[in-house]
Design a protein around this motif. Structure first.
Motif, PDB file in Angstrom:
ATOM      1  N   TYR A  13      36.443  30.510  47.481  1.00 61.34           N
ATOM      2  CA  TYR A  13      37.744  29.960  47.069  1.00 61.34           C
ATOM      3  C   TYR A  13      38.590  29.756  48.312  1.00 61.34           C
ATOM      4  O   TYR A  13      39.436  28.882  48.387  1.00 61.34           O
ATOM      5  N   ARG A  17      36.548  34.087  52.907  1.00 59.72           N
ATOM      6  CA  ARG A  17      35.924  35.095  52.049  1.00 59.72           C
ATOM      7  C   ARG A  17      34.864  34.496  51.140  1.00 59.72           C
ATOM      8  O   ARG A  17      35.147  34.049  50.032  1.00 59.72           O
ATOM      9  N   ILE A  19      32.200  33.942  48.406  1.00 60.77           N
ATOM     10  CA  ILE A  19      32.025  34.594  47.106  1.00 60.77           C
ATOM     11  C   ILE A  19      30.556  34.504  46.684  1.00 60.77           C
ATOM     12  O   ILE A  19      29.958  35.500  46.282  1.00 60.77           O
ATOM     13  N   GLY A  40      33.807  41.258  39.872  1.00 59.84           N
ATOM     14  CA  GLY A  40      34.066  40.722  41.207  1.00 59.84           C
ATOM     15  C   GLY A  40      32.817  40.225  41.920  1.00 59.84           C
ATOM     16  O   GLY A  40      32.897  39.699  43.030  1.00 59.84           O
ATOM     17  N   ALA A  41      31.650  40.351  41.277  1.00 57.57           N
ATOM     18  CA  ALA A  41      30.380  39.959  41.919  1.00 57.57           C
ATOM     19  C   ALA A  41      30.267  38.444  42.105  1.00 57.57           C
ATOM     20  O   ALA A  41      29.513  37.974  42.953  1.00 57.57           O
ATOM     21  N   GLY A  42      31.003  37.677  41.281  1.00 56.97           N
ATOM     22  CA  GLY A  42      30.928  36.224  41.372  1.00 56.97           C
ATOM     23  C   GLY A  42      30.310  35.579  40.142  1.00 56.97           C
ATOM     24  O   GLY A  42      30.018  34.382  40.136  1.00 56.97           O
ATOM     25  N   LYS A  43      30.152  36.362  39.065  1.00 58.21           N
ATOM     26  CA  LYS A  43      29.484  35.859  37.853  1.00 58.21           C
ATOM     27  C   LYS A  43      30.239  34.681  37.237  1.00 58.21           C
ATOM     28  O   LYS A  43      29.650  33.631  36.969  1.00 58.21           O
ATOM     29  N   SER A  44      31.539  34.866  36.996  1.00 57.67           N
ATOM     30  CA  SER A  44      32.309  33.782  36.378  1.00 57.67           C
ATOM     31  C   SER A  44      32.403  32.579  37.294  1.00 57.67           C
ATOM     32  O   SER A  44      32.496  31.441  36.823  1.00 57.67           O
ATOM     33  N   THR A  45      32.383  32.819  38.586  1.00 53.13           N
ATOM     34  CA  THR A  45      32.419  31.707  39.537  1.00 53.13           C
ATOM     35  C   THR A  45      31.213  30.796  39.308  1.00 53.13           C
ATOM     36  O   THR A  45      31.337  29.565  39.353  1.00 53.13           O
ATOM     37  N   ARG A  48      32.054  28.637  36.425  1.00 53.08           N
ATOM     38  CA  ARG A  48      33.081  27.638  36.784  1.00 53.08           C
ATOM     39  C   ARG A  48      32.478  26.503  37.597  1.00 53.08           C
ATOM     40  O   ARG A  48      32.907  25.359  37.494  1.00 53.08           O
ATOM     41  N   TYR A  54      35.203  23.766  39.942  1.00 53.41           N
ATOM     42  CA  TYR A  54      35.133  23.707  41.402  1.00 53.41           C
ATOM     43  C   TYR A  54      33.785  23.103  41.765  1.00 53.41           C
ATOM     44  O   TYR A  54      32.870  23.117  40.952  1.00 53.41           O
TER      45      TYR A  54
HETATM   46  P1  ADP Z   1      32.999  38.331  38.159  1.00 54.25           P
HETATM   47  O1  ADP Z   1      32.932  37.304  37.097  1.00 54.25           O
HETATM   48  O2  ADP Z   1      31.655  38.803  38.619  1.00 54.25           O
HETATM   49  O3  ADP Z   1      33.897  39.492  37.820  1.00 54.25           O
HETATM   50  P2  ADP Z   1      34.424  36.283  39.625  1.00 54.25           P
HETATM   51  O4  ADP Z   1      33.457  35.200  39.815  1.00 54.25           O
HETATM   52  O5  ADP Z   1      35.461  36.148  38.583  1.00 54.25           O
HETATM   53  O6  ADP Z   1      33.652  37.664  39.455  1.00 54.25           O
HETATM   54  O7  ADP Z   1      35.196  36.546  40.987  1.00 54.25           O
HETATM   55  C1  ADP Z   1      34.507  36.778  42.219  1.00 54.25           C
HETATM   56  C2  ADP Z   1      35.550  36.997  43.300  1.00 54.25           C
HETATM   57  O8  ADP Z   1      36.286  35.796  43.480  1.00 54.25           O
HETATM   58  C3  ADP Z   1      36.554  38.087  42.972  1.00 54.25           C
HETATM   59  O9  ADP Z   1      36.765  38.846  44.141  1.00 54.25           O
HETATM   60  C4  ADP Z   1      37.788  37.340  42.594  1.00 54.25           C
HETATM   61  O10 ADP Z   1      38.917  38.056  42.970  1.00 54.25           O
HETATM   62  C5  ADP Z   1      37.680  36.060  43.396  1.00 54.25           C
HETATM   63  N1  ADP Z   1      38.313  34.931  42.707  1.00 54.25           N
HETATM   64  C6  ADP Z   1      38.080  34.550  41.439  1.00 54.25           C
HETATM   65  N2  ADP Z   1      38.790  33.462  41.129  1.00 54.25           N
HETATM   66  C7  ADP Z   1      39.524  33.156  42.229  1.00 54.25           C
HETATM   67  C8  ADP Z   1      40.455  32.142  42.542  1.00 54.25           C
HETATM   68  N3  ADP Z   1      40.793  31.206  41.652  1.00 54.25           N
HETATM   69  N4  ADP Z   1      40.990  32.149  43.796  1.00 54.25           N
HETATM   70  C9  ADP Z   1      40.643  33.093  44.685  1.00 54.25           C
HETATM   71  N5  ADP Z   1      39.760  34.061  44.450  1.00 54.25           N
HETATM   72  C10 ADP Z   1      39.207  34.116  43.242  1.00 54.25           C
END
Ligand code: ADP
Ligand code: ADP
Length: 229
Positions: A13, A17, A19, A40-45, A48, A54
């Motif tokens: 993001y 840092r 992800i 915080g592992a990046g699963k939802s990322t 997305r 993104y």
């Molecule tokens: P999980 O789903 O495994 O809990 P995420 O994919 O939601 O993890 O998030 C991975 C990392 O990316 C986390 O450290 C979170 O804080 C960061 N993060 C998530 N969304 C954003 C964003 N829109 N901007 C900046 N950092 C983000």
């Protein structure tokens, strides 16, 4: 239809840092792959990126061998259905919210979708049935009821690809099991990416990927992963 492939996907993001640090995996057409791992592992990322909220910074994501970067968001949304953790419904009737999945669906189709999502019982107790308004100025639905509406909407939409992003995480155990049963039906024979916290909720997945700090730490079937740990 709808085979998904992630190839050496990197994403941040914020450039300082990273992800996702080189993620490769496939969801064969009609199969279910679950991604589990700590918060915080990046699963939802991952979900997305698949939905193109993104774009990847390097590597590729394809659906049916087509690079997502060549697919418009509009056409992608016809292919992918998403059930998120907390569904936000429109301040309108239950019927409207379900029909959003496929405007023009007949009443019989809405009712059939509601049955699959197991909301028939709950709806039949409402004086106005499917025409009951929900949201701020209508009936306040519980988390489980909202998820059922989201599932009914997805059933109507019938997308080849499904993302279930912590779809049961916010629910109590009994409701979670009921919703899980409905989701199992919806994901059958559909290419499905499940994002979950715990291994115990994704027993039936064809493959489970354990994501830690943006890298694949382990992968295998539920049984294989239990043997190792
Ligand atoms: P999980 O789903 O495994 O809990 P995420 O994919 O939601 O993890 O998030 C991975 C990392 O990316 C986390 O450290 C979170 O804080 C960061 N993060 C998530 N969304 C954003 C964003 N829109 N901007 C900046 N950092 C983000
Ligand atoms: P679309 O192009 O289909 O409108 P969105 O990104 O707006 O895509 O929404 C993705 C999905 O989330 C939709 O298919 C719908 O199921 C749901 N959704 C979006 N916005 C809302 C909303 N305001 N209220 C309820 N559900 C919504």
């Amino acid at each position: 239809h709808g085979a998904i492939s992630f190839k050496d996907v990197h994403f941040a993001y914020d450039a300082a840092r990273p992800i996702l640090k080189g993620i490769s995996f496939e969801v064969p057409a009609g199969k279910t792959v679950a991604v589990v791992g700590p918060s915080g592992a990046g699963k939802s990322t991952l979900s997305r990126l698949l939905y193109r909220f993104y774009d990847v910074q390097s590597g590729t994501i394809t659906i049916d061998d087509q690079d997502l970067r060549t697919v418009t968001q509009k056409s992608l949304r016809k292919v992918i259905g998403m059930v998120p953790q907390d569904t936000v419904l429109f301040n309108d009737t239950i019927a409207y919210n379900i029909r959003y999945g496929r405007p023009g669906a007949s009443e019989a189709e809405v009712t059939a979708a509601a049955e699959i999502a197991q909301i028939g019982n709950f709806i039949s107790q409402l004086p106005e049935g499917f025409e009951t308004k929900v949201g701020e100025r209508g009936l306040k639905l519980s988390g489980g009821e909202k998820q059922r509406v989201a599932i009914a909407r997805t059933v109507l939409k019938a997308p080849p690809v499904l993302i279930l992003d912590e779809a049961t995480s916010a629910l109590d155990t009994t409701t979670e099991q009921e919703i899980q049963t409905a989701l199992d039906v919806v994901s059958q024979n559909r290419t499905t990416l499940v994002i979950a916290h715990r291994l115990s909720t994704v027993i039936g997945a064809d493959e489970i990927i354990v994501l830690k700090s943006g890298e694949i730490a382990e992968r295998g079937t539920h049984a294989a992963l239990l043997d190792q740990n």
